[in-house]
Design an enzyme around this catalytic site. Structure first.
Site, PDB file in Angstrom:
ATOM      1  N   HIS B  61      -5.092 -11.528  19.906  1.00 47.48           N
ATOM      2  CA  HIS B  61      -4.399 -12.377  21.346  1.00 47.48           C
ATOM      3  C   HIS B  61      -4.834 -11.272  22.478  1.00 47.48           C
ATOM      4  O   HIS B  61      -5.843 -11.075  22.510  1.00 47.48           O
ATOM      5  CB  HIS B  61      -2.367 -11.484  21.342  1.00 47.48           C
ATOM      6  CG  HIS B  61      -2.555 -10.255  21.201  1.00 47.48           C
ATOM      7  ND1 HIS B  61      -3.313  -9.509  20.409  1.00 47.48           N
ATOM      8  CD2 HIS B  61      -2.382  -8.877  22.163  1.00 47.48           C
ATOM      9  CE1 HIS B  61      -3.133  -8.156  20.816  1.00 47.48           C
ATOM     10  NE2 HIS B  61      -2.419  -7.735  21.810  1.00 47.48           N
ATOM     11  N   HIS B  63      -4.033 -10.039  25.383  1.00 43.89           N
ATOM     12  CA  HIS B  63      -4.314  -8.820  26.178  1.00 43.89           C
ATOM     13  C   HIS B  63      -5.574  -8.065  25.986  1.00 43.89           C
ATOM     14  O   HIS B  63      -5.946  -7.996  24.670  1.00 43.89           O
ATOM     15  CB  HIS B  63      -3.040  -7.653  24.885  1.00 43.89           C
ATOM     16  CG  HIS B  63      -1.876  -7.958  25.506  1.00 43.89           C
ATOM     17  ND1 HIS B  63      -1.082  -7.468  24.911  1.00 43.89           N
ATOM     18  CD2 HIS B  63      -0.876  -8.831  26.725  1.00 43.89           C
ATOM     19  CE1 HIS B  63       1.042  -8.357  25.485  1.00 43.89           C
ATOM     20  NE2 HIS B  63       0.595  -8.743  26.018  1.00 43.89           N
ATOM     21  N   ASP B  65      -7.071  -5.170  26.335  1.00 42.99           N
ATOM     22  CA  ASP B  65      -7.897  -4.801  25.543  1.00 42.99           C
ATOM     23  C   ASP B  65      -8.081  -5.131  24.053  1.00 42.99           C
ATOM     24  O   ASP B  65      -8.707  -4.490  23.226  1.00 42.99           O
ATOM     25  CB  ASP B  65      -7.033  -3.305  25.309  1.00 42.99           C
ATOM     26  CG  ASP B  65      -5.424  -3.967  24.102  1.00 42.99           C
ATOM     27  OD1 ASP B  65      -5.364  -4.414  24.782  1.00 42.99           O
ATOM     28  OD2 ASP B  65      -4.513  -2.823  23.575  1.00 42.99           O
ATOM     29  N   HIS B  66      -7.515  -6.184  23.454  1.00 40.30           N
ATOM     30  CA  HIS B  66      -8.578  -7.032  22.672  1.00 40.30           C
ATOM     31  C   HIS B  66      -9.366  -8.229  22.846  1.00 40.30           C
ATOM     32  O   HIS B  66     -10.193  -8.669  21.653  1.00 40.30           O
ATOM     33  CB  HIS B  66      -7.063  -7.659  21.857  1.00 40.30           C
ATOM     34  CG  HIS B  66      -6.541  -6.714  20.829  1.00 40.30           C
ATOM     35  ND1 HIS B  66      -6.023  -6.353  19.658  1.00 40.30           N
ATOM     36  CD2 HIS B  66      -5.517  -6.063  22.012  1.00 40.30           C
ATOM     37  CE1 HIS B  66      -4.997  -5.365  19.549  1.00 40.30           C
ATOM     38  NE2 HIS B  66      -4.700  -5.519  21.064  1.00 40.30           N
ATOM     39  N   HIS B 142       4.897 -10.208  18.542  1.00 39.81           N
ATOM     40  CA  HIS B 142       4.439  -9.256  20.067  1.00 39.81           C
ATOM     41  C   HIS B 142       5.206  -9.334  21.391  1.00 39.81           C
ATOM     42  O   HIS B 142       5.579 -10.956  21.255  1.00 39.81           O
ATOM     43  CB  HIS B 142       2.432  -8.953  19.540  1.00 39.81           C
ATOM     44  CG  HIS B 142       2.151  -8.153  20.559  1.00 39.81           C
ATOM     45  ND1 HIS B 142       3.063  -6.314  20.326  1.00 39.81           N
ATOM     46  CD2 HIS B 142       1.413  -8.064  21.377  1.00 39.81           C
ATOM     47  CE1 HIS B 142       2.157  -6.210  21.634  1.00 39.81           C
ATOM     48  NE2 HIS B 142       1.848  -6.848  21.847  1.00 39.81           N
ATOM     49  N   ASP B 212      -1.312  -6.797  17.299  1.00 43.56           N
ATOM     50  CA  ASP B 212      -0.061  -6.185  17.192  1.00 43.56           C
ATOM     51  C   ASP B 212       1.264  -6.388  17.333  1.00 43.56           C
ATOM     52  O   ASP B 212       1.121  -8.116  16.859  1.00 43.56           O
ATOM     53  CB  ASP B 212      -0.291  -5.188  18.366  1.00 43.56           C
ATOM     54  CG  ASP B 212      -1.970  -5.486  19.635  1.00 43.56           C
ATOM     55  OD1 ASP B 212      -2.496  -5.044  18.522  1.00 43.56           O
ATOM     56  OD2 ASP B 212      -1.818  -5.320  20.288  1.00 43.56           O
ATOM     57  N   HIS B 270      -4.996   1.286  15.692  1.00 46.94           N
ATOM     58  CA  HIS B 270      -4.147   0.961  17.173  1.00 46.94           C
ATOM     59  C   HIS B 270      -3.903   2.576  17.469  1.00 46.94           C
ATOM     60  O   HIS B 270      -2.576   2.189  17.539  1.00 46.94           O
ATOM     61  CB  HIS B 270      -3.704  -0.148  16.906  1.00 46.94           C
ATOM     62  CG  HIS B 270      -3.472  -1.044  18.555  1.00 46.94           C
ATOM     63  ND1 HIS B 270      -2.070  -0.604  19.518  1.00 46.94           N
ATOM     64  CD2 HIS B 270      -4.461  -1.669  19.297  1.00 46.94           C
ATOM     65  CE1 HIS B 270      -2.229  -1.194  20.708  1.00 46.94           C
ATOM     66  NE2 HIS B 270      -3.661  -1.870  20.547  1.00 46.94           N
TER      67      HIS B 270
END
Lengths: 303, 303
Positions: B61, B63, B65-66, B142, B212, B270
């Site tokens: 996804h 976001h 941080d990914h 999510h 997530d 995570h």
């Protein structure tokens, strides 16, 4: 006190020893960040630089190794609930890139991010100024539009000179305070100017950051009489042809720039993963400019 | 042999111990990368994962941080003169983001980067398949569109069974080789099928990666009978309300998913910077699913 912290001193390819380019200047409770390669936020954490203290970020040019750490750093500050605004100065294109990052990550910004784009037509000038310092910039000569930066502390009024002040017979108190701040006062029907009672103004310190570029007259101009010249030296002396082809500097270019600009001290950075013998690099510089040193991640210099 | 390497096991805020999310699967001389948080290329270097072996990257996804490590990783492979094409699978938006990165950095690509966007309307299916394995995916739950992934090794023909083969009196040589590959052959005017001479097919191994998401029926479906379930557990049991609000899982959600999917083994990842007592987290899982463990950066699992 001005502190320079080298967060990343490698060139385009990161190594375990040298992360991607980024330099922090700590001054007066504030941090100013110059370039922000991938991983800069980790290096900040490693070396005790607080993201919340950053008010201004300057990006030299839009090669990934110099700014791919920006989205992550900005996101992290958002997650940490930063509310104070931040300024980001960089070449044209940086705004679209950051807006795209905010858009696709669906980032709800808790703080204002002011993105100030410097157009390709920029010929040099002051990008930011406050009461304590200003940041001067000038275009360098790289394969894409690229900026050098100079942090310049402002001059401060000189120390109060008891000898010079004697004749005015000033009472201890607010009048002396005003004079120390650089303001004129009236006492005994006489105007007293700061220079009448103060020593020579204390010269502000400066740090000039030149990365990435081939040998550039503009770099010399920007670095004139600077206290600390941080200059890229991606190539050793023998690779001068390669350096020219890639629009980068050799150790000799960096040292020449230090010499011709009358810099006080030179630190070479943007060290290639190819170079293991750092003393060899510095010795090449020293043939031209004796006060030469090399940067490494975590190096702190106090001016 | 299938090897899973945890490159980053933190959640959105990186710590010195846990970098941002990324998991590598090494299989058959190839590396498959799942998510690519900032710094993934450094972790690959730290843990001996070769960028050139990556053929497929899957992003769960958008976001930051990914996937904020993606531009740097792709640039580094370009600087290292990669020529082999690479596939990147991710949600809609990733293509614009990467094209923007290539554009503003003026990147002259030496290798083809195929960006395959998975639309928000995707309900699940196979994203990639070759002769050895396939990658199955399904949407999770999510705050933004988010995908779970399952690496599924294909079944292989069983071992050659001398006892079963005896009656055919086959000569040692290419006919047996064909049968071992799963092909039928003719010998002595008789058709011999693989199942006539081979043991039961060897079941392919699988790894399911769920990050997530809040507790999700789709995750259970995707993980059905999986050998290794890697599941996010951003929150401890007591923070269930917070987990629901943030569309994340608790330890209990992860363990329930492992139990209900009949997974063989659970590894939670995570991990929030908040959690220092990892045993406590795992013990919460073990109340429901005994074969529970926690991930840490550098953890390698061989299946």
């Amino acid at each position: 006190m001005i502190e320079v912290v080298f967060l990343g001193t490698g060139s385009a390819l990161p190594t375990k020893e040298r992360m991607l380019p980024s330099i922090a200047i700590n001054y007066n409770g504030e941090t100013i960040l110059f370039d922000c390669g991938e991983g800069t936020q980790f290096q900040m954490s490693n070396f005790g630089i607080k993201p919340f203290k950053i008010k201004n970020i300057f990006i030299s040019h839009l090669h990934g190794d110099h700014f791919f750490g920006l989205p992550g750093l900005l996101s992290t500050m958002n997650l940490f609930k930063r509310t104070e605004e931040i300024n980001i100065f960089g070449p044209e294109g940086i705004k679209n890139f950051l807006l795209e990052c905010f858009k696709i990550t669906n980032m709800t910004k808790r703080y204002d991010i002011n993105i100030i784009e410097i157009p390709d037509s920029f010929e040099g000038g002051i990008l930011f100024e406050n009461e304590n310092y200003f940041i001067q910039s000038i275009p360098l000569e790289h394969s894409i539009f690229d900026l050098g930066f100079r942090f310049q502390e402002k001059n401060k009024p000189g120390h109060y000179n008891l000898e010079k002040a004697k004749k005015f017979n000033l009472p201890i108190g607010p009048l002396i305070g005003e004079l120390k701040k650089g303001n004129s006062v009236f006492y005994n029907n006489q105007k007293i100017n700061p220079e009448d009672v103060l020593d020579e103004p204390i010269k502000g310190k400066s740090i000039t950051i030149i990365t990435d570029t081939k040998f550039s007259e503009n770099a010399i101009k920007l670095a004139k009489d600077t206290d600390l010249l941080i200059h890229e030296a991606t190539f050793e002396e023998s690779l001068i042809d390669k350096a020219k082809e890639m629009n980068h500097s050799t150790t000799i270019d960096a040292a020449q720039t230090a010499l011709l600009s009358n810099s006080q001290k030179l630190i070479i950075t943007h060290i290639s993963a190819r170079n293991e013998d750092l003393d060899k690099l510095v010795n090449e510089c020293k043939k031209i400019f004796i006060n030469s040193h090399y940067a490494y991640d975590s190096l702190r210099i106090i001016l």
